[in-house]
Design an enzyme around this catalytic site. Structure first.
Site, PDB file in Angstrom:
ATOM      1  N   LYS A  79       0.872  -1.273  -0.053  1.00 31.53           N
ATOM      2  CA  LYS A  79      -0.178   0.047   0.147  1.00 31.53           C
ATOM      3  C   LYS A  79       0.809   1.221  -0.033  1.00 31.53           C
ATOM      4  O   LYS A  79       1.985   1.293   0.808  1.00 31.53           O
ATOM      5  CB  LYS A  79      -0.922  -0.093   1.345  1.00 31.53           C
ATOM      6  CG  LYS A  79      -1.948   1.109   1.399  1.00 31.53           C
ATOM      7  CD  LYS A  79      -2.849   0.882   2.541  1.00 31.53           C
ATOM      8  CE  LYS A  79      -4.131   2.121   2.557  1.00 31.53           C
ATOM      9  NZ  LYS A  79      -4.712   2.006   3.815  1.00 31.53           N
ATOM     10  N   SER A 154      -9.786   2.260   2.962  1.00 31.69           N
ATOM     11  CA  SER A 154      -8.812   2.706   1.806  1.00 31.69           C
ATOM     12  C   SER A 154      -7.702   1.832   0.979  1.00 31.69           C
ATOM     13  O   SER A 154      -7.035   2.337  -0.004  1.00 31.69           O
ATOM     14  CB  SER A 154      -8.107   4.051   2.688  1.00 31.69           C
ATOM     15  OG  SER A 154      -7.079   3.006   3.750  1.00 31.69           O
ATOM     16  N   SER A 178     -10.196  -0.318   6.773  1.00 31.61           N
ATOM     17  CA  SER A 178      -9.564  -0.227   5.530  1.00 31.61           C
ATOM     18  C   SER A 178      -8.826  -1.467   5.003  1.00 31.61           C
ATOM     19  O   SER A 178      -8.489  -1.577   3.994  1.00 31.61           O
ATOM     20  CB  SER A 178      -8.628   0.967   5.593  1.00 31.61           C
ATOM     21  OG  SER A 178      -9.065   2.037   5.315  1.00 31.61           O
TER      22      SER A 178
HETATM   23  N1  GLN Z   1     -13.552   4.391   6.108  1.00 33.86           N
HETATM   24  C1  GLN Z   1     -12.853   4.645   7.217  1.00 33.86           C
HETATM   25  C2  GLN Z   1     -12.276   6.141   7.142  1.00 33.86           C
HETATM   26  O1  GLN Z   1     -12.621   6.870   6.295  1.00 33.86           O
HETATM   27  C3  GLN Z   1     -11.701   3.735   7.553  1.00 33.86           C
HETATM   28  C4  GLN Z   1     -10.482   4.197   6.827  1.00 33.86           C
HETATM   29  C5  GLN Z   1      -9.213   3.380   7.257  1.00 33.86           C
HETATM   30  O2  GLN Z   1      -9.393   2.477   7.899  1.00 33.86           O
HETATM   31  N2  GLN Z   1      -8.162   3.803   6.833  1.00 33.86           N
HETATM   32  O3  GLN Z   1     -11.839   6.770   8.255  1.00 33.86           O
END
Ligand code: GLN
Length: 492
Positions: A79, A154, A178
């Site tokens: 990532k 994400s 995410s």
């Molecule tokens: N969808 C969640 C957010 O926008 C989780 C994102 C994540 O785990 N990085 O904060």
């Protein structure tokens, strides 16, 4: 061999050891697939072809000499939130479009030390804020199961790359879902470890008390191999925990499903917005686990309604603090021709950050500001403790807790959900991060549009082995994890 991308991590490891193919052949195979298929999926932000081949040759030499690690020569994608020395690390943001880290994140360094070959860096929501990967400065990534749908976020690039067979495994990070939600949207297995199990050093911070890195792969077995490499204490991360690491691969059959008590939170299956197909597939998977000997126990998690508001206060608060370092002075994007220092700060940040990131900085700054701090931030911290206690109470009666990973399957690209609609989609994943618990997503079937559905299992602290083992045994008895999207069947 034309089907090297169909082999599991264990099969790849054995094939390399027995010299059925070399790491160079395997790496070239993946690079060719990326070149031909990724223009449709758009999972990679950076492909490191040359360096990958150098790493592959080094792995081949180690394999030949007979002193290679189990994963030596196997490719992976990182990532783009993990710092990689000499390779661009963007966090999906214009702010870091030209950032080349002078050091490797611990996760990256460990993967390198084990001889894994880096294919490149994969797309993500900007600074990991989002659930669709659309907030990336580099544009949207397609879901391999339906390219006009999002892969989730994400860690959407990680999920899409693995689901399209453009990498056999990938790293992801999970601050509020995410790893688990994109794994769910793309039909993969993904593990969010206990907070402190995997080092956060060199992982660009979103919300430091919630962030945790972990593996994304086709199966629990594949995840276990990567966990064996990346888990462990790190003196460079003060929140990483000095506790023995399990051998996750050796423990794959270590948990008996027979007699295992699985908690089914009443509140979770009555959430408005829970898709009927998702509910049905998750219930079928639980039935399967029941046939395998598990005992389903209805439980209460009374704090469910507090998850979204609590997380969306704490995460932006921490983000507003973490992201203050991107000021146009030290590193990252700097605006053109600033008239004075204030102008430099203001324009660098408003031009360098996208809309969602700016929204969260504003919310977080507000929640932390004098006069509101107690009413919002301190209150949220207290509720966070209650959420954690709710889980600990539940674990007195059950071994693991089952839930969907997301209330829906993958959205259409450009569906343009309002921020609140998008945040509500995180209902099943956020509490795990607030409590610091481990959880895993496993694919359990498809909805009426042939989009994957995921089951989430939440464990008590340090139960990664147990979660991987339960899913491994489920996967020995089912074949959802072996299903491939049509695009993954394409040969390059
Ligand atoms: N969808 C969640 C957010 O926008 C989780 C994102 C994540 O785990 N990085 O904060």
């Amino acid at each position: 061999m034309t089907d090297l991308h169909r082999l599991s991590i264990r099969e790849l490891s054995e094939g390399l050891k027995q010299a059925q193919f070399s790491s160079r052949e395997l790496t070239e195979h993946y690079l060719k697939r990326i070149a031909q298929i990724d223009p449709k999926v758009k999972s990679y932000v950076t492909v490191t072809a040359e360096q990958a081949l150098v790493e592959a040759d080094a792995a081949d030499a180690a394999l030949k000499a007979g002193h290679a690690h189990a994963l030596a020569g196997i490719p992976l994608a990182h990532k783009d939130i993990f710092c990689t020395q000499g390779i661009k690390t963007t966090a999906g943001s214009k702010m870091l479009d030209n950032f080349i880290s002078p050091y490797d994140a611990t996760v990256v360094a460990k993967a390198k030390a084990a001889g894994l070959v880096t294919l490149g860096k994969v797309n993500m929501d900007e600074f990991a804020m989002g659930s669709t990967s659309e907030s990336s400065y580099f544009g949207a990534t397609g879901n391999p199961w339906a390219l006009d749908h999002v892969p989730g976020g994400s860690s959407g690039g990680s999920a899409a790359a693995v689901a399209a067979d453009l990498a056999p495994i990938a790293t992801g990070t999970d601050t509020g879902g995410s790893i688990r939600q994109p794994a769910s949207f793309c039909g993969l297995t993904g593990l969010k470890p206990t907070y402190g199990r995997v080092s956060r050093f060199g992982m660009i911070a979103y919300a430091s008390s919630l962030d945790q890195g972990g593996p994304m792969a086709r199966s629990a077995e594949d995840c276990a191999y990567l966990m064996n490499v990346i888990a462990g204490h790190d003196t460079k991360d003060s929140t990483s925990v000095n506790k023995d690491v399990d051998d996750y691969v050796a423990n794959l059959n270590g948990t008996t499903v027979k007699g295992l008590r699985i908690g089914i939170p009443k509140q979770y299956f009555n959430v408005a917005g829970l898709d009927a197909d998702v509910k049905a597939r998750v219930e079928e998977s639980l039935k399967k686990l029941e046939e395998m000997g598990a005992i389903l126990v209805e439980i209460d998690l009374n704090m469910t309604e507090a998850y979204v508001p609590t997380y969306y206060l704490i995460a932006p608060a921490e983000a507003s603090s973490n992201l203050s370092r991107f000021d146009g002075v030290r590193y990252g994007y700097r605006c053109e021709n600033p008239v004075d220092l204030m102008d430099l700060y203001k324009r660098s940040r408003s031009e360098g950050f996208g809309a969602e990131v700016q929204r969260r900085i504003l919310i977080g700054t507000y929640a932390l500001s004098a006069g509101y701090y107690d009413a919002y931030y301190v209150k949220a911290q207290k509720v966070r403790r209650l959420i954690q206690q709710d889980f600990l109470k539940a674990f007195e009666n059950v071994d693991v807790i089952a839930a969907p990973s997301a209330p829906t399957t993958a959205y259409k690209i450009g569906a343009n959900l309002s921020p609140t609609e998008m945040y509500l989609g995180d209902i099943y994943t956020l509490a795990v991060n607030l409590a610091g618990l481990p959880a895993i997503n496993a694919p359990v079937g498809f909805d009426k549009d042939s989009l994957p559905v995921g089951l989430q299992l939440i464990g008590n602290y340090w139960s990664e082995s147990q979660l991987l083992s339960i899913v491994h045994q489920y996967q020995q008895n089912t074949d959802w994890h072996t299903k491939r999207a049509a695009i993954a069947e394409e040969n390059a």
